[in-house]
Scaffold this motif. Structure first.
Motif, short mmCIF file in Angstrom:
data_model
loop_
_atom_site.label_atom_id
_atom_site.label_comp_id
_atom_site.label_asym_id
_atom_site.label_seq_id
_atom_site.Cartn_x
_atom_site.Cartn_y
_atom_site.Cartn_z
N TRP A 108 80.47 -7.77 39.88
CA TRP A 108 80.02 -7.93 38.50
C TRP A 108 79.86 -6.55 37.87
CZ3 TRP A 108 80.30 -12.92 37.16
CH2 TRP A 108 80.18 -13.87 38.18
N ASP A 109 79.66 -6.55 36.58
CA ASP A 109 79.53 -5.31 35.82
C ASP A 109 78.42 -4.43 36.40
OD1 ASP A 109 80.10 -3.56 33.66
OD2 ASP A 109 78.34 -4.33 32.61
N GLY A 110 78.77 -3.19 36.74
CA GLY A 110 77.80 -2.23 37.26
C GLY A 110 77.64 -2.23 38.77
N ASP A 111 78.36 -3.10 39.50
CA ASP A 111 78.25 -3.12 40.97
C ASP A 111 78.85 -1.85 41.57
OD1 ASP A 111 77.07 -5.52 40.79
OD2 ASP A 111 78.64 -6.69 41.77
N ARG A 112 78.34 -1.47 42.75
CA ARG A 112 78.83 -0.27 43.45
C ARG A 112 79.31 -0.65 44.84
NH1 ARG A 112 76.63 4.04 40.38
NH2 ARG A 112 76.19 3.06 38.37
N ILE A 113 80.35 0.05 45.27
CA ILE A 113 80.88 -0.08 46.63
C ILE A 113 80.65 1.25 47.34
CG2 ILE A 113 82.95 -0.51 48.02
CD1 ILE A 113 84.15 -1.85 45.49
N VAL A 114 80.16 1.18 48.57
CA VAL A 114 79.93 2.39 49.38
C VAL A 114 80.64 2.21 50.72
CG1 VAL A 114 78.24 3.88 50.49
CG2 VAL A 114 77.70 2.81 48.30
N MET A 115 81.56 3.13 51.03
CA MET A 115 82.27 3.14 52.30
C MET A 115 81.99 4.46 53.00
SD MET A 115 85.80 1.77 50.56
CE MET A 115 86.84 1.93 52.01
N MET A 116 81.96 4.43 54.32
CA MET A 116 81.66 5.65 55.07
C MET A 116 82.30 5.59 56.45
SD MET A 116 77.63 4.96 55.97
CE MET A 116 77.23 4.79 54.24
N THR A 117 82.43 6.76 57.08
CA THR A 117 82.89 6.82 58.45
C THR A 117 81.70 6.82 59.40
OG1 THR A 117 83.00 9.24 58.31
CG2 THR A 117 85.03 8.02 57.85
N ASP A 118 81.98 6.66 60.70
CA ASP A 118 80.88 6.56 61.66
C ASP A 118 80.07 7.85 61.77
OD1 ASP A 118 82.80 8.07 62.89
OD2 ASP A 118 82.94 6.86 64.70
N GLY A 119 80.66 8.99 61.38
CA GLY A 119 79.92 10.24 61.40
C GLY A 119 78.72 10.21 60.47
N VAL A 120 78.88 9.55 59.32
CA VAL A 120 77.77 9.42 58.38
C VAL A 120 76.76 8.39 58.88
CG1 VAL A 120 77.13 8.79 56.02
CG2 VAL A 120 79.25 10.04 56.44
N LEU A 121 77.26 7.22 59.30
CA LEU A 121 76.36 6.16 59.74
C LEU A 121 75.52 6.59 60.94
CD1 LEU A 121 75.61 3.20 59.11
CD2 LEU A 121 77.27 2.51 60.85
N ASP A 122 76.15 7.28 61.91
CA ASP A 122 75.42 7.71 63.11
C ASP A 122 74.38 8.78 62.79
OD1 ASP A 122 76.93 5.95 64.57
OD2 ASP A 122 78.36 7.45 65.28
N SER A 123 74.58 9.53 61.70
CA SER A 123 73.63 10.57 61.34
C SER A 123 72.41 10.03 60.60
CB SER A 123 74.31 11.63 60.46
OG SER A 123 75.36 12.26 61.15
N TRP A 124 72.47 8.77 60.17
CA TRP A 124 71.37 8.21 59.40
C TRP A 124 70.14 8.01 60.28
CZ3 TRP A 124 73.29 8.24 54.61
CH2 TRP A 124 72.45 7.82 53.57
N PRO A 125 68.95 8.28 59.78
CA PRO A 125 67.74 8.11 60.60
C PRO A 125 67.45 6.63 60.86
CG PRO A 125 67.14 8.62 58.34
CD PRO A 125 68.64 8.77 58.43
#
Length: 470
Positions: free
Chosen positions: A401-418
């Motif tokens: 819908w209007d204003g929605d966001r998509i976020v994609m990432m590699t495992d390097g980002v996901l694994d660095s998340w606390p």
């Protein structure tokens, strides 16, 4: 003159139906060809009892002659003999049969045991090599058959699309002809088609009068005015200029949505280049985001992920569906031996006419969809590209819908998340962040991920996209 034009338009529509029928026939033929090549040959995991008996028989024919002291072959040939399986297990474990693996009677009575053992090991080695080549042939054959089946599906999809296209030329033919005539352009023929997702495209055979010229961009604006609704443009694969020479130009209607994208990335600490690759593709009525993570890091990973992204982009631009493109890329990489360096693939395709998102994943980590402060997790795919011939992309579909966001990432980002549950932690972060433009959003997320360590332990890439109504 008007009757002649209408007849020409009807002829073009008839050609459309004929072409769709021929494509359907070709799809059926390729499907039959794939099925006809599927026989009872199955991949074997190891040498069989018959392979071992043949090796013993060959060694006996070369060495033993008429000697029958040990009766090694005849004893092993009996159905209740377990020695032959012990022999195979010993060869598979050590790569050769040694004296300690042979019966005591053979060791005590055979005068040419060294020669016999040499020929036995050689024959078993040849049988192993033949088995490897047979399995490789079967694997390659199955991979080619998968490609035939996928090509049949692609042709069938295209034929269905052509069959379902509605000819709406008559509705605005007079207005288009009149508008172009006012700008010294003569429309000799026209075909306007509307597809299932309400996407429209047009083909105009036109020429200029009085030695004038008109750019494709200006012609698209004129055509949009004449159609009375929608915004039209001339895609890159059509002609750029209308002259006094008769030529056909193509126009495509833009969707009711537009998409803006952003990206941020960092290579692994100590590496000059990132092993991740991505691309944003604008196709007629569709926006595509693709992200690939090569195995490991550095130039090799960059080369493999870049290859996956490039092949996928070429197939999508050629008109392949996203699923078919991923299946074809998987098959191509298998045939070229890229399984030594597999790469993930995360693909998001957004229909700009309907706002429907199709996400396809092969080995990629989860993506996220943000809608009115609430984030959804698009689950991860399991198998990377170029590893298994029968691998199916994980397919997910969502309405945007209007204003929605998509976020994609590699495992390097996901694994660095606390946090322990990484996906849940990213979801909570997205739900709590202040929405910004896609580029600012990607940079802020990457900066946050880098706070929780001494430096990037893996390549890190984030893609973001926002969709808005025009």
């Amino acid at each position: 003159m008007f009757v002649w034009k209408r007849t020409r338009r009807r002829d073009m529509a008839d050609v459309n139906v004929y072409t769709a029928g021929r494509l359907s026939e070709m799809a059926r033929s390729l499907g039959l060809l794939a099925r006809s090549c599927t026989d009872s040959l199955e991949e074997e995991n190891g040498l069989t009892r018959e392979d071992a008996l043949a090796a013993m028989q060959m060694a006996g024919a070369l060495v033993c002659g008429g000697c029958s002291r040990c009766n090694l072959y005849r004893d092993s040939e009996k159905e209740d003999s377990y020695y032959i399986y012990y022999l195979l297990r010993a060869f598979e474990q050590k790569g050769r049969v040694e004296d300690e693996d042979m019966p005591r009677l053979f060791l005590e009575t055979c005068r040419q045991k060294d020669d016999y053992m040499m020929h036995l090991n050689r024959n078993l080695g040849r049988a192993t090599m033949n088995l490897e080549w047979k399995n490789r042939f079967l694997e390659s054959r199955d991979t080619v058959m998968v490609q035939f089946r996928e090509l049949a599906l692609i042709l069938d999809e295209f034929a269905h699309q052509m069959e379902q296209a509605t000819d709406i030329t008559e509705r605005r033919a007079a207005a288009v002809t009149r508008t172009f005539r006012l700008h010294r352009a003569v429309v000799e023929n026209m075909l306007v088609l509307e597809y299932e997702n309400r996407r429209r495209e047009a083909y105009l055979t036109v020429r200029m009068l009085g030695g004038k010229c008109m750019t494709a961009r200006d012609a698209a604006e004129l055509f949009g005015q004449a159609m009375g609704s929608g915004t039209w443009y001339a895609p890159a694969d059509t002609r750029n200029l209308i002259t006094r020479q008769l030529g056909t130009i193509r126009f495509v209607e833009t969707g009711q949505y537009r998409m803006v994208c952003g990206a941020a990335r960092l290579p692994r600490e100590g590496e000059r280049v990132s092993g991740d690759n991505y691309t944003f593709i604008n196709l007629p009525g569709q926006a595509v985001l693709s992200l690939s993570d090569g195995l490991g890091s550095g130039e090799t990973a960059c080369r493999e992920s870049g290859r996956v992204v490039e092949l996928t982009q070429q197939l999508l631009e050629a008109g392949f569906s996203a699923r078919s493109a991923l299946k074809m890329v998987n098959t191509i990489l298998l045939l070229t031996g890229a399984q030594q360096h597999p790469a993930t693939m995360d693909l998001c395709c957004v229909d700009l006419h309907t706002g429907v998102l199709e996400a396809m994943k092969m080995g990629a980590v989860a993506a996220f969809l943000l809608h009115e402060g609430s984030a959804d997790i698009l689950e991860a795919g399991q198998v990377p590209v170029g590893v298994i011939g029968q691998a199916e992309p994980l397919l997910l579909s969502k309405k945007l819908w209007d204003g929605d966001r998509i976020v994609m990432m590699t495992d390097g980002v996901l694994d660095s998340w606390p946090g322990e549950d990484k996906e849940k932690a990213v979801k909570e972060y997205l739900e709590g962040m202040i929405l910004k433009g896609p580029q600012e959003m990607a940079e802020e997320m990457l900066q946050f991920a880098c706070q929780w360590g001494d430096g990037p332990k893996d390549d890190m890439t984030i893609l973001t996209a926002g969709i808005w109504k025009r």
